[in-house]
Design a protein around this motif. Structure first.
Motif, PDB file in Angstrom:
ATOM      1  N   ASP A 158       3.468  -3.489   4.392  1.00  0.00           N
ATOM      2  CA  ASP A 158       2.489  -2.391   4.268  1.00  0.00           C
ATOM      3  C   ASP A 158       2.801  -1.355   5.206  1.00  0.00           C
ATOM      4  O   ASP A 158       3.278  -1.632   6.163  1.00  0.00           O
ATOM      5  CB  ASP A 158       0.955  -2.919   4.324  1.00  0.00           C
ATOM      6  CG  ASP A 158       0.384  -3.539   3.372  1.00  0.00           C
ATOM      7  OD1 ASP A 158       0.905  -3.311   2.273  1.00  0.00           O
ATOM      8  OD2 ASP A 158      -0.694  -4.233   3.471  1.00  0.00           O
TER       9      ASP A 158
ATOM     10  N   ASP B  13      -3.976   7.806   6.366  1.00  0.00           N
ATOM     11  CA  ASP B  13      -4.545   8.577   5.501  1.00  0.00           C
ATOM     12  C   ASP B  13      -5.790   7.668   5.173  1.00  0.00           C
ATOM     13  O   ASP B  13      -5.980   7.037   4.170  1.00  0.00           O
ATOM     14  CB  ASP B  13      -3.979   9.044   4.414  1.00  0.00           C
ATOM     15  CG  ASP B  13      -4.814  10.016   3.400  1.00  0.00           C
ATOM     16  OD1 ASP B  13      -5.854  10.375   3.865  1.00  0.00           O
ATOM     17  OD2 ASP B  13      -4.254  10.435   2.388  1.00  0.00           O
ATOM     18  N   PRO B  14      -6.964   7.700   6.024  1.00  0.00           N
ATOM     19  CA  PRO B  14      -8.123   6.966   5.656  1.00  0.00           C
ATOM     20  C   PRO B  14      -8.822   6.921   4.285  1.00  0.00           C
ATOM     21  O   PRO B  14      -9.771   6.223   3.815  1.00  0.00           O
ATOM     22  CB  PRO B  14      -9.029   6.877   6.754  1.00  0.00           C
ATOM     23  CG  PRO B  14      -8.642   8.359   7.426  1.00  0.00           C
ATOM     24  CD  PRO B  14      -7.329   8.426   7.143  1.00  0.00           C
TER      25      PRO B  14
ATOM     26  N   ASN C 297       0.718  -1.194  -0.054  1.00  0.00           N
ATOM     27  CA  ASN C 297       0.017  -0.109  -0.058  1.00  0.00           C
ATOM     28  C   ASN C 297       0.788   1.126  -0.077  1.00  0.00           C
ATOM     29  O   ASN C 297       0.280   2.389   0.321  1.00  0.00           O
ATOM     30  CB  ASN C 297      -0.908   0.123   1.137  1.00  0.00           C
ATOM     31  CG  ASN C 297      -0.315   0.118   2.758  1.00  0.00           C
ATOM     32  OD1 ASN C 297       1.091   0.248   2.493  1.00  0.00           O
ATOM     33  ND2 ASN C 297      -1.048   0.479   3.650  1.00  0.00           N
TER      34      ASN C 297
ATOM     35  N   ILE D   8      -1.926   2.767   8.279  1.00  0.00           N
ATOM     36  CA  ILE D   8      -2.816   3.609   7.520  1.00  0.00           C
ATOM     37  C   ILE D   8      -2.767   4.993   8.468  1.00  0.00           C
ATOM     38  O   ILE D   8      -3.445   4.935   9.623  1.00  0.00           O
ATOM     39  CB  ILE D   8      -4.238   3.073   7.632  1.00  0.00           C
ATOM     40  CG1 ILE D   8      -4.110   1.674   6.859  1.00  0.00           C
ATOM     41  CG2 ILE D   8      -5.292   3.900   7.102  1.00  0.00           C
ATOM     42  CD1 ILE D   8      -5.353   0.747   6.665  1.00  0.00           C
TER      43      ILE D   8
ATOM     44  N   THR E 135      -0.465  14.019   5.958  1.00  0.00           N
ATOM     45  CA  THR E 135      -0.787  13.116   5.091  1.00  0.00           C
ATOM     46  C   THR E 135       0.092  13.471   3.521  1.00  0.00           C
ATOM     47  O   THR E 135       0.148  12.477   2.814  1.00  0.00           O
ATOM     48  CB  THR E 135      -2.401  12.731   4.844  1.00  0.00           C
ATOM     49  OG1 THR E 135      -2.686  14.119   4.361  1.00  0.00           O
ATOM     50  CG2 THR E 135      -2.982  12.354   5.926  1.00  0.00           C
TER      51      THR E 135
ATOM     52  N   PRO F 254      -6.176   4.535  -0.588  1.00  0.00           N
ATOM     53  CA  PRO F 254      -5.867   3.044  -0.351  1.00  0.00           C
ATOM     54  C   PRO F 254      -4.225   3.305  -0.233  1.00  0.00           C
ATOM     55  O   PRO F 254      -3.676   2.157   0.022  1.00  0.00           O
ATOM     56  CB  PRO F 254      -6.181   2.590  -1.624  1.00  0.00           C
ATOM     57  CG  PRO F 254      -6.451   3.736  -2.499  1.00  0.00           C
ATOM     58  CD  PRO F 254      -6.815   4.962  -2.022  1.00  0.00           C
ATOM     59  N   TRP F 255      -3.607   4.455  -0.594  1.00  0.00           N
ATOM     60  CA  TRP F 255      -2.215   4.534  -0.712  1.00  0.00           C
ATOM     61  C   TRP F 255      -1.753   5.393   0.634  1.00  0.00           C
ATOM     62  O   TRP F 255      -2.040   6.438   0.760  1.00  0.00           O
ATOM     63  CB  TRP F 255      -1.588   5.099  -1.998  1.00  0.00           C
ATOM     64  CG  TRP F 255      -2.343   4.496  -3.078  1.00  0.00           C
ATOM     65  CD1 TRP F 255      -3.212   5.143  -4.076  1.00  0.00           C
ATOM     66  CD2 TRP F 255      -2.768   3.238  -3.593  1.00  0.00           C
ATOM     67  NE1 TRP F 255      -3.831   4.348  -4.940  1.00  0.00           N
ATOM     68  CE2 TRP F 255      -3.519   3.025  -4.446  1.00  0.00           C
ATOM     69  CE3 TRP F 255      -2.080   1.924  -3.038  1.00  0.00           C
ATOM     70  CZ2 TRP F 255      -3.612   1.959  -5.227  1.00  0.00           C
ATOM     71  CZ3 TRP F 255      -2.135   0.812  -3.663  1.00  0.00           C
ATOM     72  CH2 TRP F 255      -3.210   0.664  -4.882  1.00  0.00           C
ATOM     73  N   GLN F 256      -0.637   4.908   1.317  1.00  0.00           N
ATOM     74  CA  GLN F 256      -0.205   5.330   2.500  1.00  0.00           C
ATOM     75  C   GLN F 256       0.996   5.950   2.396  1.00  0.00           C
ATOM     76  O   GLN F 256       2.210   5.153   1.963  1.00  0.00           O
ATOM     77  CB  GLN F 256      -0.459   4.401   3.630  1.00  0.00           C
ATOM     78  CG  GLN F 256      -1.910   3.837   3.830  1.00  0.00           C
ATOM     79  CD  GLN F 256      -2.805   5.099   4.150  1.00  0.00           C
ATOM     80  OE1 GLN F 256      -2.772   5.636   5.021  1.00  0.00           O
ATOM     81  NE2 GLN F 256      -3.983   5.152   3.398  1.00  0.00           N
TER      82      GLN F 256
ATOM     83  N   ARG G  14       2.397   4.761  -0.903  1.00  0.00           N
ATOM     84  CA  ARG G  14       2.244   5.703  -1.573  1.00  0.00           C
ATOM     85  C   ARG G  14       3.552   6.360  -2.294  1.00  0.00           C
ATOM     86  O   ARG G  14       4.447   6.545  -1.722  1.00  0.00           O
ATOM     87  CB  ARG G  14       1.348   6.694  -0.885  1.00  0.00           C
ATOM     88  CG  ARG G  14       1.224   8.207  -1.853  1.00  0.00           C
ATOM     89  CD  ARG G  14       0.535   9.352  -0.775  1.00  0.00           C
ATOM     90  NE  ARG G  14      -0.858   9.040  -0.365  1.00  0.00           N
ATOM     91  CZ  ARG G  14      -1.346   9.741   0.640  1.00  0.00           C
ATOM     92  NH1 ARG G  14      -0.722  10.812   1.118  1.00  0.00           N
ATOM     93  NH2 ARG G  14      -2.741   9.420   0.827  1.00  0.00           N
TER      94      ARG G  14
END
Length: 603
Positions: A226, A231-232, A151, A229, A307, A235-237, A153
């Motif tokens: 991964d 930044d809910p 996941n 999370i 974020t 999907p990319w953190q 980003r």
């Protein structure tokens, strides 16, 4: 200089001043709208007069320029609009003739997707260079949807850090743009080849060192887990704390240091996502033989979003946060053999006057001088970014529209806002514009204004003097180029440029305190003024006390007491003014708006 058994060896690159140049935006020698290497050569006397000892040149290598040269397609050639390898060799010689060293950007965490190595790597799964980059098969959800391996980003925009490649039906890792695939440093053949092509090729041509891009990203964590999370809405953190400082980082840097040490080359590493001072010290301890110094981002990251860097409102912080960040980077070298850097601007940062002080016409000169005085008094190697020495500020929102912003990080951020809130959501887009006007990298990349009376701010003043046709610069000129430019400040000792020259000379004159001294913050919680002092390690001799007013109002500040200066309370103190933004003043007098002073404190 001995501290607790450790030695702070005084070296030329520690008390030297580094001037950073962004080639596309520094000086256009032929009028084609793009800065170039001959343009840099033409300004070497200006840099010598300023007091620069080292010139750091951002990537001038052959590149498709997706990320302004940080996507390199050939390490052994020059991007043609900038010039040729011969132009670079001439620049190195001319700089050395003036006693100026040359430092290049070393960008080896990733290459361009147009590099021949990557073209081979992506051609087939059994290509000999397949393992030179990081390839992974897809994962699949329960309903059969193809998804990336994890996941993470990308550092740009709100996208996965993985790109699907149709040819071989696998993903490749790219922590930045999709055109910047990450090199697989676990592949010995790949890293040995890149050392030779990116480092030795230029060291053989006389380069004196490197600024090492993303220096702690080469070694990826085992299993590529991964990221947590935070930044809910995506999907990319953000995953910097996961993939930075991996298990083999120090092994790789040790290999690089073996090569660099043969040439006596110096290094400064870009070290993001490393809040642990213990980890930082492993990179910059002289005994460790890894890097000579690193850029820590504690100070310039103040006020950035959580974020995403740009999800932040302008001036959303208070002065104590800046003080704490400076304290962390300054105390890094206290009592050990490590080294640090002093900087407020670079090619990835907005202008410091706009970020940390006041860029209004009334206060921008005072603000620029105050920040210059502050930098001159901080320990470590000092870095100055082009235009900083004349007090360049961020381009104003009302005269520099959003379409002028060309950096991919800026337009990908706007794309993200449009995707999340709607392409026609004017309020959200304007809010994004506010953030970019305050934080965007574009502000550091606006062409340099050499002469406010010249075409486009005199960006091509060399070509203009030769009567050549002048094209509009690749990026729109600064709206304030007529007011803030080099020509209007040359020879004026009261200008920002004149003050920077004084501060660079002052820093070298008092190097035992300014460059090598131990740093102490005073009155941390004061939200208006910033006081700190410096002393020679061990506490003997005179001390340096610095008083700075970060407000638009006059401020009465009590001078540091003997106790605050770590002296017996009965000590009699004599304050001798040795540097000031506003002329000679007694220590008891109130500080004018954005005034800075430095006193030698004698007991």
């Amino acid at each position: 200089m001995t501290v607790n058994g450790k030695v702070h060896v005084q070296k030329w690159w520690k008390h030297g001043v580094v001037y950073q140049i962004y080639p596309a935006s520094f000086c256009d020698s032929n009028g084609d709208g793009v800065g170039d290497l001959p343009g840099i050569t033409s300004k070497l006397d200006y840099l010598k007069d300023l007091g620069a000892d080292i010139v750091w040149i951002c990537p001038m290598y052959d590149s498709p320029q997706v990320d302004m040269g940080y996507d390199i397609s050939n390490y052994e050639d020059v991007y043609r609009p900038y010039g040729t390898v011969q132009d670079m060799e001439h620049l190195i010689k001319e700089a050395h003739d003036r006693g100026i060293k040359i430092m290049l950007d070393l960008v080896i965490n990733h290459t361009s997707d147009q590099h021949e190595w990557f073209k081979e790597s992506r051609s087939s799964k059994d290509n000999p260079k397949r393992d030179w980059y990081i390839w992974k098969p897809a994962k699949y959800t329960e309903d059969g949807k193809r998804v990336p391996p994890n996941n993470w980003r990308s550092n740009f925009g709100d996208h996965s850090a993985w790109t699907w490649d149709e040819t071989t039906q696998e993903y490749y890792l790219r922590l930045f743009a999709k055109e910047q695939p990450d090199v697989n440093f676990d592949c010995e053949e790949a890293r040995k080849t890149i050392y030779k092509s990116a480092m030795e090729f230029w060291l053989e041509r006389g380069v004196d060192g490197f600024r090492v891009d993303t220096v702690n990203m080469y070694s990826k964590p085992i299993g590529l887990p991964d990221a947590p999370i935070i930044d809910p809405d995506s999907p990319w953190q953000p995953a910097g704390h996961v993939y930075c400082n991996g298990p083999r980082m120090h092994e790789f840097l040790g290999e690089m240091n073996e090569i660099l040490s043969r040439y006596g080359a110096i290094t400064v590493g870009e070290l993001p996502n490393t809040p642990s001072m213990e980890k930082v010290l492993k990179y910059v301890s002289a005994e460790a033989k890894q890097l000579d110094m690193v850029f820590q981002f504690d100070v310039v990251d103040v006020g950035h979003g959580v974020t995403h860097h740009y999800t932040a409102k302008p001036k959303n912080f208070e002065l104590p946060e800046v003080k704490s960040a400076i304290d962390r980077t300054q105390t890094l070298i206290k009592g050990n053999d490590a080294w640090t850097t002093v900087f407020l601007e670079n090619h990835d940062q907005a202008r410091s006057v706009s970020r940390f002080a006041d860029d209004s016409p009334r206060f921008r000169e005072a603000s620029a001088k105050m920040l210059a005085l502050m930098q001159a008094c901080l320990s470590g190697t000092q870095y100055v970014y082009q235009g900083q020495e004349i007090g360049v500020v961020n381009a104003p929102k009302d005269s520099y529209p959003l379409e002028n912003y060309l950096d991919l990080n800026s337009y990908l951020y706007v794309d993200m806002i449009k995707e999340r809130y709607g392409a026609n959501n004017a309020a959200k887009i304007d809010e994004a514009f506010d953030s970019l006007q305050y934080l965007a990298r574009d502000h550091s990349r606006v062409p340099m204004a050499w002469n406010g009376k010249g075409k486009y701010g005199g960006f091509a003043d060399v070509a203009e003097k030769e009567g050549k046709d002048i094209k509009e610069p690749w990026m729109k000129a600064h709206p304030l180029a007529g007011e803030i430019n080099v020509a209007s400040q040359l020879g004026d000792s009261n200008s920002v440029l004149g003050f920077w020259k004084k501060m660079i000379a002052f820093r070298k004159q008092y190097a035992d305190l300014t460059v090598y001294g131990d740093y102490y913050t005073l009155r941390l919680e004061d939200k208006d003024t910033f006081l700190f002092f410096k002393e020679i390690p061990g506490g003997n001799g005179d001390k340096l006390a610095v008083l700075l007013n970060f407000t638009k109002d006059e401020k009465k500040v009590e001078p540091p007491t003997a106790r605050e200066l770590r002296l017996p309370e009965e000590s009699s103190l004599k304050f001798e003014l040795i540097a000031s933004t506003h002329g000679a003043k007694e220590v008891q007098e109130a500080l004018a708006p954005f005034e800075g002073r430095a006193y030698l404190v004698k007991v």
